[in-house]
Design a protein around this motif. Structure first.
Motif, PDB file in Angstrom:
ATOM      1  N   ARG A   1       0.871  -1.109  -0.048  1.00  0.00           N
ATOM      2  CA  ARG A   1       0.048  -0.055   0.077  1.00  0.00           C
ATOM      3  C   ARG A   1       1.032   1.153   0.032  1.00  0.00           C
ATOM      4  O   ARG A   1       1.866   1.326   0.837  1.00  0.00           O
ATOM      5  CB  ARG A   1      -0.907  -0.057   1.089  1.00  0.00           C
ATOM      6  N   THR A   2       0.305   2.397  -0.828  1.00  0.00           N
ATOM      7  CA  THR A   2       1.220   3.470  -0.933  1.00  0.00           C
ATOM      8  C   THR A   2       0.162   4.483  -1.053  1.00  0.00           C
ATOM      9  O   THR A   2      -1.053   4.581  -1.478  1.00  0.00           O
ATOM     10  CB  THR A   2       2.099   3.565  -2.273  1.00  0.00           C
ATOM     11  N   VAL A   3       0.446   5.699  -0.009  1.00  0.00           N
ATOM     12  CA  VAL A   3      -0.439   6.761  -0.059  1.00  0.00           C
ATOM     13  C   VAL A   3       0.368   8.012  -0.306  1.00  0.00           C
ATOM     14  O   VAL A   3       1.642   8.386   0.139  1.00  0.00           O
ATOM     15  CB  VAL A   3      -0.884   6.800   1.486  1.00  0.00           C
TER      16      VAL A   3
ATOM     17  N   LYS B   1      -9.135   7.704  -4.579  1.00  0.00           N
ATOM     18  CA  LYS B   1      -8.671   9.201  -4.485  1.00  0.00           C
ATOM     19  C   LYS B   1      -9.624   9.631  -3.496  1.00  0.00           C
ATOM     20  O   LYS B   1     -11.115   9.511  -3.102  1.00  0.00           O
ATOM     21  CB  LYS B   1      -9.209  10.151  -5.672  1.00  0.00           C
ATOM     22  N   THR B   2      -9.066  10.261  -2.252  1.00  0.00           N
ATOM     23  CA  THR B   2      -9.706  10.749  -0.796  1.00  0.00           C
ATOM     24  C   THR B   2      -9.838  12.301  -0.894  1.00  0.00           C
ATOM     25  O   THR B   2      -8.662  12.611  -0.952  1.00  0.00           O
ATOM     26  CB  THR B   2      -9.292  10.307   0.092  1.00  0.00           C
TER      27      THR B   2
ATOM     28  N   LYS C   1      -5.739  12.819  -1.654  1.00  0.00           N
ATOM     29  CA  LYS C   1      -4.553  11.915  -1.511  1.00  0.00           C
ATOM     30  C   LYS C   1      -4.955  10.608  -2.184  1.00  0.00           C
ATOM     31  O   LYS C   1      -6.055  10.398  -2.520  1.00  0.00           O
ATOM     32  CB  LYS C   1      -4.466  11.358   0.177  1.00  0.00           C
TER      33      LYS C   1
ATOM     34  N   THR D   1      -4.479   6.641  -2.863  1.00  0.00           N
ATOM     35  CA  THR D   1      -4.036   5.517  -2.237  1.00  0.00           C
ATOM     36  C   THR D   1      -3.795   4.267  -3.124  1.00  0.00           C
ATOM     37  O   THR D   1      -4.906   4.290  -4.032  1.00  0.00           O
ATOM     38  CB  THR D   1      -4.846   4.855  -0.980  1.00  0.00           C
TER      39      THR D   1
ATOM     40  N   TYR E   1      -3.008   0.092  -3.808  1.00  0.00           N
ATOM     41  CA  TYR E   1      -2.864  -0.924  -2.922  1.00  0.00           C
ATOM     42  C   TYR E   1      -2.949  -2.150  -3.806  1.00  0.00           C
ATOM     43  O   TYR E   1      -3.809  -2.173  -4.840  1.00  0.00           O
ATOM     44  CB  TYR E   1      -3.731  -1.002  -1.646  1.00  0.00           C
TER      45      TYR E   1
ATOM     46  N   ARG F   1      -5.919  -4.134   9.934  1.00  0.00           N
ATOM     47  CA  ARG F   1      -6.753  -2.659   9.837  1.00  0.00           C
ATOM     48  C   ARG F   1      -7.970  -2.969  10.433  1.00  0.00           C
ATOM     49  O   ARG F   1      -8.944  -2.017  10.497  1.00  0.00           O
ATOM     50  CB  ARG F   1      -6.722  -2.388   8.221  1.00  0.00           C
TER      51      ARG F   1
END
Length: 126
Positions: A9-11, A37-38, A78, A80, A82, A124
């Motif tokens: 996972r990369t953010v 997309k957040t 941000k 994300t 994954y 998580r």
């Protein structure tokens, strides 16, 4: 090829200029990645669509790859990325045939990726 990274996972924050978001873990197929997309102001999450909202490079590269989103997203979001491979087994071995080492290793790699995803989901959860 081995799976030497436990990361899946990369953010990254957006800034209005960056379109390429690199990540450092191996993946086998573009469709095994999920890109979110957040909106940081509302926490609204949108799942982006492969080859419509973003493209991917680097499938099979042990060093990872990158997601390209165009146009660049403004600040306040941000991204994300994954790894979420299908939980399927695609290797069909035939009795008395030679053992295809690359195919067997790819199957083990996919299984490791599935295990990493399961572990990430477990850590998580409550």
């Amino acid at each position: 090829m081995t799976i030497s990274s436990t990361s899946n996972r990369t953010v990254a924050a957006t800034n209005g200029a960056t379109t390429v978001f690199p990540f450092g873990y191996r993946f086998l197929r573009d469709e095994y990645l999920v890109v979110l997309k957040t909106d940081l102001a509302t926490n609204a999450v949108t799942t982006l669509v492969l080859n419509s909202d973003y493209t991917v490079t680097g499938a099979g590269d042990p060093n990872g790859g990158s997601v390209t989103i165009t146009p660049a997203l403004a600040s306040g979001f941000k991204i994300t990325v994954y790894l979420d491979p299908d939980a399927t087994q695609e290797l069909d071995l035939v009795a008395n045939d030679s053992l295809p080492a690359e195919s067997v290793e790819a199957a083990f790699d996919k299984l490791t990726m599935i295990a990493q995803r399961t572990q990430e989901l477990t850590t998580r959860s409550l």
